[in-house]
Scaffold this active site. Structure first.
Site, PDB file in Angstrom:
ATOM      1  CE1 TYR A 120      -9.436  -2.790   0.301  1.00 50.97           C
ATOM      2  CE2 TYR A 120      -8.420  -0.921  -0.800  1.00 50.97           C
ATOM      3  CZ  TYR A 120      -8.309  -2.075  -0.034  1.00 50.97           C
ATOM      4  OH  TYR A 120      -7.080  -2.504   0.406  1.00 50.97           O
ATOM      5  NE  ARG A 128      -2.676  -5.925   6.903  1.00 51.33           N
ATOM      6  CZ  ARG A 128      -3.864  -6.362   6.509  1.00 51.33           C
ATOM      7  NH1 ARG A 128      -4.519  -7.277   7.227  1.00 51.33           N
ATOM      8  NH2 ARG A 128      -4.412  -5.903   5.403  1.00 51.33           N
ATOM      9  CG  HIS A 169      -5.346  -6.134  -0.501  1.00 53.72           C
ATOM     10  ND1 HIS A 169      -6.590  -6.048   0.078  1.00 53.72           N
ATOM     11  CD2 HIS A 169      -5.442  -7.051  -1.510  1.00 53.72           C
ATOM     12  CE1 HIS A 169      -7.412  -6.879  -0.567  1.00 53.72           C
ATOM     13  NE2 HIS A 169      -6.740  -7.497  -1.526  1.00 53.72           N
ATOM     14  NE  ARG A 179      -6.521 -11.788   5.177  1.00 55.26           N
ATOM     15  CZ  ARG A 179      -7.228 -10.649   5.147  1.00 55.26           C
ATOM     16  NH1 ARG A 179      -7.439 -10.010   3.999  1.00 55.26           N
ATOM     17  NH2 ARG A 179      -7.714 -10.134   6.238  1.00 55.26           N
ATOM     18  CG  ASN A 234      -3.653  -2.447   6.853  1.00 55.07           C
ATOM     19  OD1 ASN A 234      -3.460  -2.028   5.714  1.00 55.07           O
ATOM     20  ND2 ASN A 234      -4.719  -3.158   7.172  1.00 55.07           N
ATOM     21  CD  GLU A 260      -8.880  -8.753  -3.917  1.00 56.32           C
ATOM     22  OE1 GLU A 260      -9.753  -8.461  -3.090  1.00 56.32           O
ATOM     23  OE2 GLU A 260      -7.723  -9.118  -3.579  1.00 56.32           O
ATOM     24  CE  LYS A 282      -3.952  -2.238   2.285  1.00 62.07           C
ATOM     25  NZ  LYS A 282      -4.950  -2.121   3.383  1.00 62.07           N
TER      26      LYS A 282
HETATM   27  N1  UDP Z   1      -9.764  -0.356   7.256  1.00 60.80           N
HETATM   28  C1  UDP Z   1      -9.794   0.796   8.024  1.00 60.80           C
HETATM   29  N2  UDP Z   1     -10.548   0.761   9.191  1.00 60.80           N
HETATM   30  C2  UDP Z   1     -11.257  -0.320   9.587  1.00 60.80           C
HETATM   31  C3  UDP Z   1     -11.212  -1.479   8.795  1.00 60.80           C
HETATM   32  C4  UDP Z   1     -10.457  -1.464   7.640  1.00 60.80           C
HETATM   33  O1  UDP Z   1      -9.180   1.796   7.690  1.00 60.80           O
HETATM   34  O2  UDP Z   1     -11.910  -0.270  10.647  1.00 60.80           O
HETATM   35  C5  UDP Z   1      -8.955  -0.351   6.006  1.00 60.80           C
HETATM   36  C6  UDP Z   1      -7.621  -1.096   6.161  1.00 60.80           C
HETATM   37  O3  UDP Z   1      -6.647  -0.439   5.342  1.00 60.80           O
HETATM   38  C7  UDP Z   1      -7.981  -2.470   5.625  1.00 60.80           C
HETATM   39  C8  UDP Z   1      -8.925  -2.120   4.477  1.00 60.80           C
HETATM   40  O4  UDP Z   1      -9.682  -1.020   4.984  1.00 60.80           O
HETATM   41  O5  UDP Z   1      -6.831  -3.198   5.228  1.00 60.80           O
HETATM   42  C9  UDP Z   1      -9.870  -3.217   4.047  1.00 60.80           C
HETATM   43  O6  UDP Z   1     -10.577  -3.690   5.187  1.00 60.80           O
HETATM   44  P1  UDP Z   1     -10.769  -5.237   5.455  1.00 60.80           P
HETATM   45  O7  UDP Z   1     -11.751  -5.391   6.554  1.00 60.80           O
HETATM   46  O8  UDP Z   1     -11.047  -5.940   4.168  1.00 60.80           O
HETATM   47  O9  UDP Z   1      -9.320  -5.673   6.038  1.00 60.80           O
HETATM   48  P2  UDP Z   1      -8.176  -6.584   5.395  1.00 60.80           P
HETATM   49  O10 UDP Z   1      -8.855  -7.640   4.559  1.00 60.80           O
HETATM   50  O11 UDP Z   1      -7.284  -5.674   4.592  1.00 60.80           O
HETATM   51  O12 UDP Z   1      -7.444  -7.162   6.577  1.00 60.80           O
HETATM   52 MG    MG Z   2     -10.256  -7.503   3.048  1.00 61.83          MG
END
Ligand code: UDP
Ligand code: MG
Length: 140
Positions: A49, A102, A115, A85, A112, A126, A9
């Site tokens: 997103y 992370r 992705h 993950r 974070n 994706e 990112k």
């Molecule tokens: N995000 C955020 N606040 C939140 C949850 C998510 O800013 O409370 C952002 C964060 O950058 C995250 C992305 O939105 O990686 C996508 O969210 P998701 O729940 O899909 O998390 P991920 O799959 O990336 O762990």
């Molecule tokens: Mg996600």
């Protein structure tokens, strides 16, 4: 073997952590099938997103993801999405397990570092968002 999509990112790029994070990914046994640097438009980040469109963090997330270049990477490994993950850890670095990317590099739940796709189906969707098949190498 299957594929997953990583995105380093804009925070990762700005903080000059691209090399270190790719080293972690390669040490984790992932093979790189494709990689590029792109600056997402608001439209593209919003579409990527779209699943989060109704969430309170959506607008800020789009702003963050368009704040600078990012590095989408297609990765291959057995059980790729799940393994990746694990390697990156929980969304919120404070909740991420020690030794995950992370936990070790991210500064906040939003910024974070990386992705990772959350299912094989989303991984393929994706991947095709960023890459055509001819941009991906076949490893022998
Ligand atoms: N995000 C955020 N606040 C939140 C949850 C998510 O800013 O409370 C952002 C964060 O950058 C995250 C992305 O939105 O990686 C996508 O969210 P998701 O729940 O899909 O998390 P991920 O799959 O990336 O762990
Ligand atoms: Mg996600």
């Amino acid at each position: 073997m299957n594929r997953t999509l990583a995105i380093l990112k804009p925070d990762c790029v700005k903080r000059n952590l691209v090399g270190e994070v790719i080293a972690r990914i390669q040490k984790g046994g992932f093979k790189i099938l494709g990689l590029k640097m792109v600056r997402l438009t608001e439209e593209a980040a919003g579409e990527f997103y779209a699943v989060h469109r109704e969430r309170p963090f959506y607008t800020d997330l789009v702003k963050f993801m368009t704040s600078g270049p990012c590095v989408p990477i297609v990765l291959e490994k057995g059980n790729a999405f799940e393994e990746f993950r694990w390697l990156i850890g929980a969304t919120d670095p404070k909740e991420a397990v020690a030794g995950t990317i992370r936990r070790d590099f991210a500064e906040s739940k939003q910024e974070n570092i990386v992705h990772g796709s959350d299912s094989p189906e989303n991984a393929e969707r994706e991947i095709s968002f960023f890459f055509s098949e001819r941009e991906l190498v076949e490893l022998k």
